[in-house]
Design a protein around this motif. Structure first.
Motif, mmCIF file in Angstrom:
data_model
loop_
_atom_site.group_PDB
_atom_site.id
_atom_site.type_symbol
_atom_site.label_atom_id
_atom_site.label_comp_id
_atom_site.label_asym_id
_atom_site.label_seq_id
_atom_site.Cartn_x
_atom_site.Cartn_y
_atom_site.Cartn_z
ATOM 1 N N SER A 18 -4.471 12.164 -8.749
ATOM 2 C CA SER A 18 -4.166 10.736 -8.868
ATOM 3 C C SER A 18 -5.445 9.960 -8.595
ATOM 4 O O SER A 18 -6.266 10.348 -7.774
ATOM 5 N N SER B 239 2.406 1.687 -3.462
ATOM 6 C CA SER B 239 1.398 2.137 -4.427
ATOM 7 C C SER B 239 1.143 3.639 -4.281
ATOM 8 O O SER B 239 1.067 4.367 -5.268
ATOM 9 N N SER B 240 1.026 4.108 -3.054
ATOM 10 C CA SER B 240 0.818 5.535 -2.810
ATOM 11 C C SER B 240 2.035 6.341 -3.270
ATOM 12 O O SER B 240 1.894 7.406 -3.877
ATOM 13 N N ASP C 110 -6.826 7.102 -2.079
ATOM 14 C CA ASP C 110 -6.297 8.284 -1.393
ATOM 15 C C ASP C 110 -5.785 9.268 -2.439
ATOM 16 O O ASP C 110 -4.581 9.400 -2.646
ATOM 17 N N ASN D 295 0.832 -1.208 0.000
ATOM 18 C CA ASN D 295 0.000 0.000 0.000
ATOM 19 C C ASN D 295 0.868 1.259 0.000
ATOM 20 O O ASN D 295 0.587 2.213 -0.726
ATOM 21 N N ARG E 207 1.962 6.564 -7.123
ATOM 22 C CA ARG E 207 0.986 7.549 -7.609
ATOM 23 C C ARG E 207 1.511 8.966 -7.412
ATOM 24 O O ARG E 207 1.342 9.821 -8.272
ATOM 25 N N LYS F 86 -4.398 12.319 -4.516
ATOM 26 C CA LYS F 86 -3.554 13.490 -4.268
ATOM 27 C C LYS F 86 -3.725 14.412 -5.461
ATOM 28 O O LYS F 86 -4.049 13.965 -6.554
#
Length: 158
Positions: A137, A36-37, A141, A33, A40, A143
């Motif tokens: 993105s 992945s964040s 979550d 996770n 992005r 951004k």
């Protein structure tokens, strides 16, 4: 299992193995996770930088009066298209599209005279189509990054 003495055995029982697997699974989920964040965020930054570069290129070519023409950028949710002239024409073979990465989209186009084109004026590099382009993105979550076009033609990316 190896017998240690009459009443104790060395080794792991099923419960210990399951607890260890559960802990490892949770660690993998957290790492994936986070990666992945991070990815992005990196793609969002790169896309924002590419949009700023396209706008600066259009302004520079206009100021240089390359081809005795003006240049601009047309925005849609998935791409920015570099074009020659004062009006965007989708079928023009001289258009140069920049497709955004699949995890990035243009979520808002807020330009002074509406529309989705920024065209620069010869000799001054100014534009009547100043405002902001917001990139976002995709994902759980999201951004955002904003590219600001000033009336004087100066472009800033946050």
């Amino acid at each position: 299992m190896i017998k240690y003495d009459k009443n104790r055995y060395l080794g792991f029982n099923l419960l210990e193995v399951l607890v260890a697997l559960a802990v490892m699974f949770m660690l993998v989920v957290v790492v994936v996770n986070g990666f992945s964040s991070f990815r992005r965020g990196q793609e969002l930054g790169a896309a924002s930088g590419n949009i700023v570069s396209l706008l600066n290129e259009a302004r520079a070519k206009t100021l240089a009066s390359e081809g005795a023409s003006q240049y601009g950028i047309h925005f849609s949710s998935t791409q920015a298209v570099f074009f020659q002239g004062t009006v965007f024409s989708a079928g023009n073979p001289t258009n140069k599209p920049y497709n955004l990465p699949s995890l990035i989209e243009i979520s808002a186009i807020a330009l002074n005279q509406g529309g989705s084109d920024v065209v620069f004026q010869r000799l001054t590099g100014e534009t009547n189509f100043y405002g902001a382009i917001t990139l976002r993105s995709k994902g759980d979550d999201p951004k955002t990054k904003t590219v600001t076009i000033r009336q004087g033609g100066i472009i800033n990316g946050d």
